[in-house]
Design a protein around this motif. Structure first.
Motif, PDB file in Angstrom:
ATOM      1  N   ILE A 239       0.857  -1.197   0.000  1.00 53.91           N
ATOM      2  CA  ILE A 239       0.000   0.000   0.000  1.00 53.91           C
ATOM      3  C   ILE A 239       0.886   1.238   0.000  1.00 53.91           C
ATOM      4  CG2 ILE A 239      -1.819   1.273   1.221  1.00 53.91           C
ATOM      5  CD1 ILE A 239      -2.755  -1.496   0.655  1.00 53.91           C
ATOM      6  N   VAL A 240       0.551   2.184  -0.861  1.00 49.99           N
ATOM      7  CA  VAL A 240       1.266   3.459  -0.860  1.00 49.99           C
ATOM      8  C   VAL A 240       0.214   4.568  -0.903  1.00 49.99           C
ATOM      9  CG1 VAL A 240       2.910   4.936  -2.086  1.00 49.99           C
ATOM     10  CG2 VAL A 240       3.175   2.479  -2.183  1.00 49.99           C
ATOM     11  N   ALA A 241       0.391   5.577  -0.066  1.00 41.92           N
ATOM     12  CA  ALA A 241      -0.487   6.751  -0.128  1.00 41.92           C
ATOM     13  C   ALA A 241       0.320   7.884  -0.713  1.00 41.92           C
ATOM     14  CB  ALA A 241      -0.982   7.102   1.261  1.00 41.92           C
ATOM     15  N   VAL A 242      -0.246   8.565  -1.691  1.00 39.41           N
ATOM     16  CA  VAL A 242       0.502   9.609  -2.398  1.00 39.41           C
ATOM     17  C   VAL A 242      -0.294  10.912  -2.384  1.00 39.41           C
ATOM     18  CG1 VAL A 242       1.576  10.245  -4.587  1.00 39.41           C
ATOM     19  CG2 VAL A 242       1.415   7.850  -3.957  1.00 39.41           C
ATOM     20  N   ALA A 243       0.353  11.997  -1.973  1.00 38.54           N
ATOM     21  CA  ALA A 243      -0.268  13.326  -2.046  1.00 38.54           C
ATOM     22  C   ALA A 243       0.819  14.319  -2.373  1.00 38.54           C
ATOM     23  CB  ALA A 243      -0.917  13.682  -0.721  1.00 38.54           C
ATOM     24  N   ASP A 244       0.439  15.590  -2.434  1.00 39.33           N
ATOM     25  CA  ASP A 244       1.427  16.639  -2.694  1.00 39.33           C
ATOM     26  C   ASP A 244       2.656  16.440  -1.833  1.00 39.33           C
ATOM     27  OD1 ASP A 244       0.046  18.020  -4.519  1.00 39.33           O
ATOM     28  OD2 ASP A 244      -0.761  19.500  -3.132  1.00 39.33           O
ATOM     29  N   GLY A 245       3.767  16.123  -2.428  1.00 42.90           N
ATOM     30  CA  GLY A 245       5.035  16.059  -1.706  1.00 42.90           C
ATOM     31  C   GLY A 245       5.075  15.037  -0.587  1.00 42.90           C
ATOM     32  N   ARG A 266       4.344   8.215  -8.321  1.00 44.76           N
ATOM     33  CA  ARG A 266       3.797   9.540  -8.036  1.00 44.76           C
ATOM     34  C   ARG A 266       3.314  10.197  -9.323  1.00 44.76           C
ATOM     35  NH1 ARG A 266       7.994  10.241  -4.272  1.00 44.76           N
ATOM     36  NH2 ARG A 266       9.234  11.317  -5.835  1.00 44.76           N
ATOM     37  N   ASP A 267       4.140  10.092 -10.376  1.00 45.84           N
ATOM     38  CA  ASP A 267       3.753  10.667 -11.669  1.00 45.84           C
ATOM     39  C   ASP A 267       2.460  10.037 -12.161  1.00 45.84           C
ATOM     40  OD1 ASP A 267       5.954  12.144 -11.685  1.00 45.84           O
ATOM     41  OD2 ASP A 267       6.782  11.387 -13.566  1.00 45.84           O
ATOM     42  N   MET A 268       2.424   8.707 -12.023  1.00 52.54           N
ATOM     43  CA  MET A 268       1.290   7.967 -12.554  1.00 52.54           C
ATOM     44  C   MET A 268       0.006   8.347 -11.823  1.00 52.54           C
ATOM     45  SD  MET A 268       1.400   3.980 -12.985  1.00 52.54           S
ATOM     46  CE  MET A 268       2.557   3.921 -14.284  1.00 52.54           C
ATOM     47  N   VAL A 269       0.099   8.464 -10.496  1.00 47.74           N
ATOM     48  CA  VAL A 269      -1.083   8.835  -9.720  1.00 47.74           C
ATOM     49  C   VAL A 269      -1.555  10.224 -10.142  1.00 47.74           C
ATOM     50  CG1 VAL A 269      -1.872   9.465  -7.408  1.00 47.74           C
ATOM     51  CG2 VAL A 269      -0.620   7.350  -7.761  1.00 47.74           C
ATOM     52  N   ALA A 270      -0.597  11.130 -10.335  1.00 44.81           N
ATOM     53  CA  ALA A 270      -0.980  12.481 -10.754  1.00 44.81           C
ATOM     54  C   ALA A 270      -1.696  12.424 -12.096  1.00 44.81           C
ATOM     55  CB  ALA A 270       0.257  13.376 -10.838  1.00 44.81           C
ATOM     56  N   GLU A 271      -1.156  11.616 -13.014  1.00 48.18           N
ATOM     57  CA  GLU A 271      -1.782  11.511 -14.347  1.00 48.18           C
ATOM     58  C   GLU A 271      -3.181  10.920 -14.210  1.00 48.18           C
ATOM     59  OE1 GLU A 271      -0.475  12.507 -17.092  1.00 48.18           O
ATOM     60  OE2 GLU A 271       1.701  12.564 -16.812  1.00 48.18           O
ATOM     61  N   LEU A 272      -3.295   9.842 -13.411  1.00 47.53           N
ATOM     62  CA  LEU A 272      -4.588   9.168 -13.292  1.00 47.53           C
ATOM     63  C   LEU A 272      -5.614  10.073 -12.616  1.00 47.53           C
ATOM     64  CD1 LEU A 272      -3.438   5.586 -12.274  1.00 47.53           C
ATOM     65  CD2 LEU A 272      -4.424   6.291 -14.435  1.00 47.53           C
ATOM     66  N   LEU A 273      -5.153  10.821 -11.615  1.00 49.40           N
ATOM     67  CA  LEU A 273      -6.080  11.729 -10.943  1.00 49.40           C
ATOM     68  C   LEU A 273      -6.575  12.789 -11.910  1.00 49.40           C
ATOM     69  CD1 LEU A 273      -4.296  12.172  -7.515  1.00 49.40           C
ATOM     70  CD2 LEU A 273      -6.574  11.242  -7.856  1.00 49.40           C
ATOM     71  N   ARG A 274      -5.641  13.231 -12.759  1.00 46.98           N
ATOM     72  CA  ARG A 274      -6.024  14.264 -13.728  1.00 46.98           C
ATOM     73  C   ARG A 274      -6.991  13.687 -14.748  1.00 46.98           C
ATOM     74  NH1 ARG A 274      -1.805  16.580 -17.162  1.00 46.98           N
ATOM     75  NH2 ARG A 274      -0.514  14.999 -16.208  1.00 46.98           N
ATOM     76  N   ALA A 275      -6.654  12.495 -15.264  1.00 47.48           N
ATOM     77  CA  ALA A 275      -7.496  11.891 -16.288  1.00 47.48           C
ATOM     78  C   ALA A 275      -8.839  11.480 -15.680  1.00 47.48           C
ATOM     79  CB  ALA A 275      -6.795  10.680 -16.887  1.00 47.48           C
ATOM     80  N   GLY A 276      -8.830  11.124 -14.400  1.00 48.02           N
ATOM     81  CA  GLY A 276     -10.075  10.852 -13.685  1.00 48.02           C
ATOM     82  C   GLY A 276     -10.691   9.498 -14.011  1.00 48.02           C
ATOM     83  N   GLY A 277     -10.334   8.862 -15.093  1.00 51.04           N
ATOM     84  CA  GLY A 277     -11.048   7.667 -15.536  1.00 51.04           C
ATOM     85  C   GLY A 277     -10.547   6.372 -14.942  1.00 51.04           C
ATOM     86  N   LYS A 278      -9.382   5.925 -15.427  1.00 45.65           N
ATOM     87  CA  LYS A 278      -8.924   4.565 -15.110  1.00 45.65           C
ATOM     88  C   LYS A 278      -8.635   4.376 -13.628  1.00 45.65           C
ATOM     89  CE  LYS A 278      -6.075   4.315 -19.118  1.00 45.65           C
ATOM     90  NZ  LYS A 278      -4.721   4.031 -19.489  1.00 45.65           N
ATOM     91  N   PHE A 295      -6.013   2.212  -7.698  1.00 43.88           N
ATOM     92  CA  PHE A 295      -5.893   3.398  -6.849  1.00 43.88           C
ATOM     93  C   PHE A 295      -7.242   3.996  -6.529  1.00 43.88           C
ATOM     94  CE2 PHE A 295      -6.649   5.916 -10.444  1.00 43.88           C
ATOM     95  CZ  PHE A 295      -6.659   7.262 -10.090  1.00 43.88           C
ATOM     96  N   ASN A 296      -7.371   4.445  -5.278  1.00 38.24           N
ATOM     97  CA  ASN A 296      -8.606   5.085  -4.823  1.00 38.24           C
ATOM     98  C   ASN A 296      -8.293   6.539  -4.507  1.00 38.24           C
ATOM     99  OD1 ASN A 296      -9.846   2.547  -4.724  1.00 38.24           O
ATOM    100  ND2 ASN A 296      -8.941   2.198  -2.703  1.00 38.24           N
ATOM    101  N   PRO A 297      -8.909   7.456  -5.241  1.00 40.80           N
ATOM    102  CA  PRO A 297      -8.678   8.865  -4.909  1.00 40.80           C
ATOM    103  C   PRO A 297      -9.235   9.149  -3.514  1.00 40.80           C
ATOM    104  CG  PRO A 297      -9.814   8.621  -7.020  1.00 40.80           C
ATOM    105  CD  PRO A 297      -9.793   7.275  -6.386  1.00 40.80           C
ATOM    106  N   VAL A 298      -8.470   9.901  -2.713  1.00 34.95           N
ATOM    107  CA  VAL A 298      -8.930  10.258  -1.372  1.00 34.95           C
ATOM    108  C   VAL A 298      -9.440  11.683  -1.386  1.00 34.95           C
ATOM    109  CG1 VAL A 298      -8.209  10.589   1.021  1.00 34.95           C
ATOM    110  CG2 VAL A 298      -7.292   8.696  -0.300  1.00 34.95           C
ATOM    111  N   GLU A 299      -8.725  12.517  -2.065  1.00 31.76           N
ATOM    112  CA  GLU A 299      -9.015  13.933  -2.209  1.00 31.76           C
ATOM    113  C   GLU A 299      -8.666  14.240  -3.649  1.00 31.76           C
ATOM    114  OE1 GLU A 299      -8.990  16.903   0.657  1.00 31.76           O
ATOM    115  OE2 GLU A 299     -10.598  15.433   0.647  1.00 31.76           O
ATOM    116  N   PRO A 300      -8.999  15.427  -4.164  1.00 31.94           N
ATOM    117  CA  PRO A 300      -8.677  15.686  -5.570  1.00 31.94           C
ATOM    118  C   PRO A 300      -7.206  15.482  -5.913  1.00 31.94           C
ATOM    119  CG  PRO A 300     -10.107  17.383  -4.735  1.00 31.94           C
ATOM    120  CD  PRO A 300      -9.777  16.513  -3.571  1.00 31.94           C
TER     121      PRO A 300
END
Ligand SMILES: Nc1ncnc2c1ncn2[C@@H]1O[C@H](COP(=O)(O)OP(=O)(O)OP(=O)(O)O)[C@@H](O)[C@H]1O
Length: 594
Positions: A239-245, A266-278, A295-300
């Motif tokens: 399990i990894v949790a990723v947020a700003d920095g 980290r890059d991938m999560v940012a891309e996926l969060l932006r794309a919103g889909g997969k 991945f489960n988005p926790v916050e935007p």
């Protein structure tokens, strides 16, 4: 967190006549680049060298000023009571307490003494100015920032003469949540100062600020922590949790992921969060394991990521092929991993979907891997406007060759049908053909295509491995001007490293062609580069900053330039988004129109 005091290595502080030696040593250094042995602390000489390399003036001070610094953020909040307490203790003395951000830009300055304050103003040691080494040379703030150690700099140890009347001690402040440099706390007085005492004061202040930073963990970080703890209950998963920095990982994830995997994740999560889909993708880790990532988005801007191995330790090891072996420019880990992964798929004739933004080098990469393994075999690129069926049939007569389906998402229906049939045929064929289908990131693909292309790889955008611009520039220049002696000057290179390259390597090549039309020999200068290269932020973006900038651009595009809505989408305040837009020099069509 503070583990080393810079002056301790030599155990040296100077007094009396010794300072004259330093002044003479500095003169000697400025004239010859050398310092007589043992006259100056090694950390100071190192810093003088860096200052000289950065082209800092030694007789003048010219620190840049920044308007939109985060003066209400977590760091300032955490530091305020610590500085208040110290300020009361020091009250009317000619001493100043300073807090800077991680870039060495002054966020807060406390000084009661009138004439001392005026002197600090005269040397620009005031809120908003940057005392990073690359701007003003050796000084407590800039040098502690470079070395990440408590640093004392007194009198003529300063690189720039206008600082010779000063002495300062600075301690780095590490964010306990992210492990990164959060800022610096400094104490400045007239030279010679008292190195050990001043250093002890800033060391203790930095420790207090770090403790408060921990207490002040933002709401978002708390939510992320809760998500992380909940996910951790499902034992056995990484399990990894990723947020700003901020990245948190459980034991399994620490064992599974190499440092370069964290960066990619980290890059991938940012891309996926932006794309919103997969919500689930496959990835090959740097040590070769194939994993599925959910991945489960926790916050935007943050997500909890669950990682599971798909097929146990991989049987085909990733070949030790570097971009240079493939005659490609670039040494970054992200780019090197994609090269090695694609080579691995070529070894096993695994058909690949190669995705990436326009111009990242998808076809160049496929061609380079093909040439490494079978240069004598045909390399066929099929585009949407070609006779797709005919060219596919022709490829059947080219065993051992490589077929690139360039931008497969743009193939017309009949061409897609022909491609599907052909992929089915070659799947049964003993004479192997390696297929690489390229596609834009996030493009809609025919439903049955991914099943026929078992591996998916993503070529990162150039801004995510911006350091590779240093190798790409000479490589592209030598292709454009074989035999001509044109190179890129250091100033122009700095401009190129700051650019965001929305069109990636294709854009970079375009900019260099533009410059070559203006300068046929010698060194390319900033003014030779097209206007678009200059519309950039104020410094070379770190990897994380470029992800943050992309997230903001994505949100602005999604909200048609409505900054308040974009701020809501990203879970940040309106003031923050304004500051970041200015800091990153973001000028989308939408932001220009308001
Ligand atoms: N690492 C590299 N080293 C040297 N040249 C490169 C590299 N990457 C890309 N290039 C050059 O950049 C240009 C763009 O690359 P390429 O056409 O392969 O990109 P692409 O991602 O396939 O683009 P598109 O999405 O537009 O089809 C080409 O001229 C290519 O040779």
């Amino acid at each position: 967190m503070i583990n080393h005091v810079c002056f301790g290595e030599a155990g040296m502080f100077y007094s009396g006549g010794v300072t004259e030696h330093i002044a003479r040593a500095r003169e000697c250094f400025l004239q010859s680049g050398n310092v007589p042995v043992m006259q100056v602390r090694p950390a100071i000489v190192e810093s003088w060298r860096r200052s000289r390399l950065s082209g800092v003036s030694y007789d003048d001070l010219n620190p840049p000023y920044f308007e939109d610094l985060d003066t209400e953020g977590r760091l300032v909040l955490a530091a305020a009571p610590v500085l208040d307490r110290l300020e009361q203790t020091l009250s009317d003395a000619p001493v100043s307490l300073i807090l800077t951000d991680a870039q060495g830009r002054l966020l807060d300055r406390r000084v009661d003494h009138g004439s001392f304050r005026r002197h600090l103003d005269s040397i620009w040691l005031a809120p908003g100015f940057s005392f990073a080494e690359e701007h003003v040379g050796t000084n407590g703030i800039g040098t502690a920032r470079e070395t990440r150690q408590i640093t004392f700099v007194g009198g003529s140890e300063h690189f720039a003469a206008p600082l010779h009347a000063m002495a300062c001690a600075t301690a780095p402040i590490t964010d306990p949540l992210t492990g990164r440099l959060a800022g610096l706390v400094d104490i400045t007085c007239w030279s010679p100062g008292d190195g050990p005492v001043m250093s002890a004061v800033v060391c203790s202040a930095a420790g207090d600020i770090e403790r408060r930073l921990l207490e002040l963990g933002s709401e978002r970080e708390r939510k992320l922590l809760e998500g992380f703890m909940a996910a951790k209950r499902h034992r056995g998963q990484a399990i990894v949790a990723v947020a700003d920095g901020l990245t948190m990982a459980n034991r399994r994830a620490v064992d599974l992921l190499a440092p370069s995997d964290h960066a990619i994740l980290r890059d991938m999560v940012a891309e996926l969060l932006r794309a919103g889909g997969k919500h689930a993708i496959r990835l090959v880790l740097s040590r070769g394991e194939q994993v599925r990532i959910r991945f489960n988005p926790v916050e935007p801007n943050s997500a909890v990521v669950k990682i599971s191995l798909t097929d146990g330790p991989r049987s085909t090891p990733r070949p030790r092929i570097r971009p240079a072996d493939l005659k490609l420019a670039g040494t970054s880990t992200v780019f090197a991993n994609v090269c090695a992964d694609l080579a691995m798929h070529r070894q096993t004739y695994t058909q690949v979907l190669l995705e990436g933004e326009p111009g990242v080098g998808k076809v160049a990469l496929a061609r380079a891997v093909h040439s490494w393994y079978s240069p004598e075999r045909p390399f066929i690129v099929i585009e949407s406007d070609a006779d797709v069926a005919g060219r596919c049939r022709a490829a059947l007569g080219a065993p051992g060759g490589t077929v690139v389906l360039r931008h497969v998402e743009s193939f017309a229906d009949d061409a897609r049908a022909a491609v599907m049939d052909w992929l089915d045929t070659i799947a049964e064929d003993a004479d192997r053909v390696w297929v690489v289908a390229t596609t834009d990131i996030g493009a809609e693909l025919p439903e049955d295509l991914p099943g026929r292309l078992p591996a998916t790889l993503t070529v990162p955008p150039l801004r995510h491995h911006i350091e590779d611009v240093r190798e790409l520039v000479p490589a592209l220049l030598s292709t454009f001007t074989p035999g001509r002696s044109v190179s890129c000057g250091p100033e122009a290179m700095r401009v190129l490293l700051r650019s965001t390259w929305p069109g990636n390597v294709t854009d970079l090549a375009q900019a260099l062609r533009h410059a070559l039309a203006r300068r046929r020999v010698g060194q390319i200068q900033p003014e030779d580069l097209p206007e678009s290269c200059h519309a950039t932020g104020s410094h070379v973006l770190t990897r994380w900053e470029s992800i943050e900038r992309d997230a903001i651009i994505g949100a602005l595009l999604e909200t048609h330039g409505d900054k308040a809505a974009a701020a809501d989408l990203l879970g940040i305040s309106r003031a923050t988004i304004y500051r970041r837009i200015n800091a990153y020099g973001i000028t989308t069509a939408e932001t220009r129109s308001d």
